[in-house]
Design a protein around this motif. Structure first.
Motif, mmCIF file in Angstrom:
data_model
loop_
_atom_site.group_PDB
_atom_site.id
_atom_site.type_symbol
_atom_site.label_atom_id
_atom_site.label_comp_id
_atom_site.label_asym_id
_atom_site.label_seq_id
_atom_site.Cartn_x
_atom_site.Cartn_y
_atom_site.Cartn_z
ATOM 1 N N GLY A 87 5.400 4.318 2.156
ATOM 2 C CA GLY A 87 6.040 5.554 2.654
ATOM 3 C C GLY A 87 6.934 5.108 3.994
ATOM 4 O O GLY A 87 7.875 5.921 4.168
ATOM 5 N N LYS A 88 6.215 4.228 4.469
ATOM 6 C CA LYS A 88 7.053 3.691 5.859
ATOM 7 C C LYS A 88 8.404 3.264 5.586
ATOM 8 O O LYS A 88 9.451 3.570 6.209
ATOM 9 C CB LYS A 88 6.105 2.724 6.626
ATOM 10 N N LEU A 89 8.380 2.359 4.595
ATOM 11 C CA LEU A 89 9.743 1.642 4.171
ATOM 12 C C LEU A 89 10.767 3.000 3.441
ATOM 13 O O LEU A 89 11.916 2.780 3.960
ATOM 14 C CB LEU A 89 9.444 0.721 2.948
ATOM 15 N N GLU A 93 15.577 5.964 3.997
ATOM 16 C CA GLU A 93 15.903 7.438 3.706
ATOM 17 C C GLU A 93 16.034 7.795 2.239
ATOM 18 O O GLU A 93 17.024 8.349 1.871
ATOM 19 C CB GLU A 93 17.256 7.869 4.500
ATOM 20 N N VAL A 94 14.983 7.324 1.602
ATOM 21 C CA VAL A 94 14.641 7.717 0.085
ATOM 22 C C VAL A 94 13.528 8.198 -0.095
ATOM 23 O O VAL A 94 12.439 8.087 0.730
ATOM 24 C CB VAL A 94 15.285 6.458 -0.861
ATOM 25 N N SER A 129 0.872 -1.024 0.140
ATOM 26 C CA SER A 129 -0.062 0.030 0.111
ATOM 27 C C SER A 129 0.790 1.236 -0.056
ATOM 28 O O SER A 129 2.223 1.026 0.405
ATOM 29 C CB SER A 129 -0.900 -0.158 1.046
ATOM 30 N N LEU A 130 0.462 2.514 -0.414
ATOM 31 C CA LEU A 130 1.043 3.497 -0.388
ATOM 32 C C LEU A 130 1.489 3.984 1.168
ATOM 33 O O LEU A 130 2.711 4.499 1.239
ATOM 34 C CB LEU A 130 0.231 4.758 -0.996
ATOM 35 N N LYS A 131 0.811 3.485 2.138
ATOM 36 C CA LYS A 131 0.996 3.811 3.464
ATOM 37 C C LYS A 131 2.520 2.725 3.957
ATOM 38 O O LYS A 131 3.366 3.498 4.487
ATOM 39 C CB LYS A 131 0.022 3.470 4.729
ATOM 40 N N ILE A 132 2.601 1.821 3.382
ATOM 41 C CA ILE A 132 3.740 0.860 3.441
ATOM 42 C C ILE A 132 4.887 1.392 2.857
ATOM 43 O O ILE A 132 6.138 1.533 3.341
ATOM 44 C CB ILE A 132 3.493 -0.677 3.143
#
Length: 79
Positions: free
Chosen positions: A52-54, A59-60, A47-50
């Motif tokens: 974003g977290k990853l 740090e990318v 998902s977009l949430k995941i």
């Protein structure tokens, strides 16, 4: 190349570049290690949430996780 494969390849490459184990990345991103493993195998969509977290832990920018590798990008452009 399927988007899941692109994501899986980039995720694995970026994780290795940061020197993180799957356990470490999963812990920092607050996901299970088994889920992360499935993402790296290209078995699941993230998902977009995941994403974003990853990306935050790695740090990318999130876009780095779905970018075609340079060699694949050149072949895709020729088609």
């Amino acid at each position: 190349m399927d988007l899941r494969e692109v994501f899986a390849t980039n995720l694995r490459r970026l994780r290795h570049a940061k020197g993180l184990s799957q356990d470490d990345l999963a812990y920092e991103a607050e996901v299970s290690r088994s889920y992360l493993s499935q993402l790296e195998k290209g078995a699941f969509y993230a998902s977009l949430k995941i994403v974003g977290k990853l990306a935050a832990v790695l740090e990318v920018e999130p876009a780095e996780l779905v970018k075609l590798p340079p060699a694949k990008l050149e072949r895709a452009k020729r088609r």
